[in-house]
Write a protein that holds these residues in place. Structure first.
Motif, short mmCIF file in Angstrom:
data_model
loop_
_atom_site.label_atom_id
_atom_site.label_comp_id
_atom_site.label_asym_id
_atom_site.label_seq_id
_atom_site.Cartn_x
_atom_site.Cartn_y
_atom_site.Cartn_z
N SER A 187 0.82 -1.21 0.00
CA SER A 187 0.00 0.00 0.00
C SER A 187 0.85 1.27 0.00
CB SER A 187 -0.96 0.00 1.19
OG SER A 187 -0.23 -0.09 2.42
N LYS A 188 2.02 1.23 0.67
CA LYS A 188 2.89 2.40 0.69
C LYS A 188 3.41 2.72 -0.72
CE LYS A 188 4.57 2.26 5.47
NZ LYS A 188 5.78 2.15 6.32
N VAL A 189 3.83 1.68 -1.43
CA VAL A 189 4.31 1.88 -2.80
C VAL A 189 3.16 2.32 -3.70
CG1 VAL A 189 5.24 0.70 -4.84
CG2 VAL A 189 6.27 0.32 -2.59
N ALA A 190 2.00 1.69 -3.54
CA ALA A 190 0.85 2.03 -4.38
C ALA A 190 0.46 3.50 -4.24
CB ALA A 190 -0.34 1.14 -4.04
N SER A 191 0.62 4.04 -3.03
CA SER A 191 0.20 5.42 -2.78
C SER A 191 1.06 6.44 -3.51
CB SER A 191 0.22 5.70 -1.27
OG SER A 191 1.55 5.73 -0.77
N VAL A 192 2.29 6.08 -3.87
CA VAL A 192 3.19 7.02 -4.56
C VAL A 192 3.62 6.50 -5.93
CG1 VAL A 192 4.10 7.87 -2.36
CG2 VAL A 192 5.29 6.00 -3.52
N PHE A 193 2.99 5.43 -6.39
CA PHE A 193 3.50 4.71 -7.56
C PHE A 193 3.46 5.54 -8.84
CE2 PHE A 193 3.57 1.10 -10.65
CZ PHE A 193 4.80 0.60 -10.26
N ASP A 194 2.44 6.34 -9.03
CA ASP A 194 2.36 7.13 -10.26
C ASP A 194 3.52 8.12 -10.34
OD1 ASP A 194 0.12 5.78 -11.00
OD2 ASP A 194 -1.29 7.38 -10.52
#
Length: 238
Positions: free
Chosen positions: A18-25
């Protein structure tokens, strides 16, 4: 959100949580050279390929937050079945939220595509995905992709971070890539921490190894669509 994960104490192997997903873009556009150009090229070639096909079926493997399929959907002038597959629940959740906001009918599914039975389809895309598949299973996945594309004479487009057989040249390419990342605002500390977190998680092949793997699985026409230093996009046809 801005990617500053590795400005902090990440302290583990890289994973698509979830941490990576939150900044992935933000991570994508600042970590992958010419990321948007790669997507645009892929969309153009998909349009060429499906222009005479009714209800084309297209898969995006490792679809993450849905950027590619959302961009593709915006340009499609015909009804199509679009499937985004990813084994990260956090990524799929964000992709579904984006798709709903746009009012798009895209099937984002949390699946292990090593175990997925693909429909016979017209195109399969894997942007910076195959490099995360363990080499033991990599060619098996490419064979599954080839089998799914065979009946419809479909295309496969894959983007990968690549290594080089010449070790000195490979280091020079990596150094130039790190210059790119510094230009995007990443510190040396962040670059080093991410490299360590990705060790044994992202395992790149050379361009030659990727092409040979595609040939081994029955792809007859294989071309490089785009390449910048150690990042490249390949199109392959059965």
């Amino acid at each position: 959100m801005k990617d500053n994960l590795f400005a902090q104490d990440y302290g583990k192997q890289f994973e698509f949580d979830s941490k990576v997903a939150s900044v992935f873009d933000d991570m994508l556009t600042r970590s992958i050279p010419y990321y948007n150009t790669t997507l645009e090229l892929s969309i153009d070639f998909i349009h060429y390929h499906i222009k005479d096909k009714a209800m084309p079926i297209i898969y995006d493997l490792g679809s993450s937050t849905g950027n590619f399929l959302l961009s593709l959907k915006q340009t499609l002038q015909k009804e199509s079945l679009l499937y985004g597959l990813d084994n990260s629940p956090a990524m799929i959740q964000r992709a579904m939220e984006k798709s709903k906001a746009y009012g798009y009918d895209i099937h984002f599914e949390c699946q292990d595509f090593l175990k997925t039975n693909f429909l016979d389809c017209d195109a399969i895309i894997a942007h910076y995905t195959i490099q995360f598949i363990r080499p033991l299973y990599r060619e098996k996945l490419i064979q599954k992709i080839a089998n799914a594309l065979y009946k419809k004479q479909g295309i496969f487009i894959m983007s990968e971070k690549m290594t080089t057989q010449d070790k000195k040249l490979d280091k020079e390419m990596i150094d130039r890539y790190y210059c790119f990342k510094k230009q995007q605002g990443y510190s040396i500390n962040e670059i080093t921490k991410k490299r360590e977190a990705l060790e044994n998680v992202l395992i790149p092949y050379t361009l030659e190894e990727n092409i040979q793997m595609l040939k081994n699985c029955g792809f007859k026409s294989i071309e490089v669509l785009f390449k910048w230093i150690n990042f490249g996009t390949i199109i392959a046809k059965i």
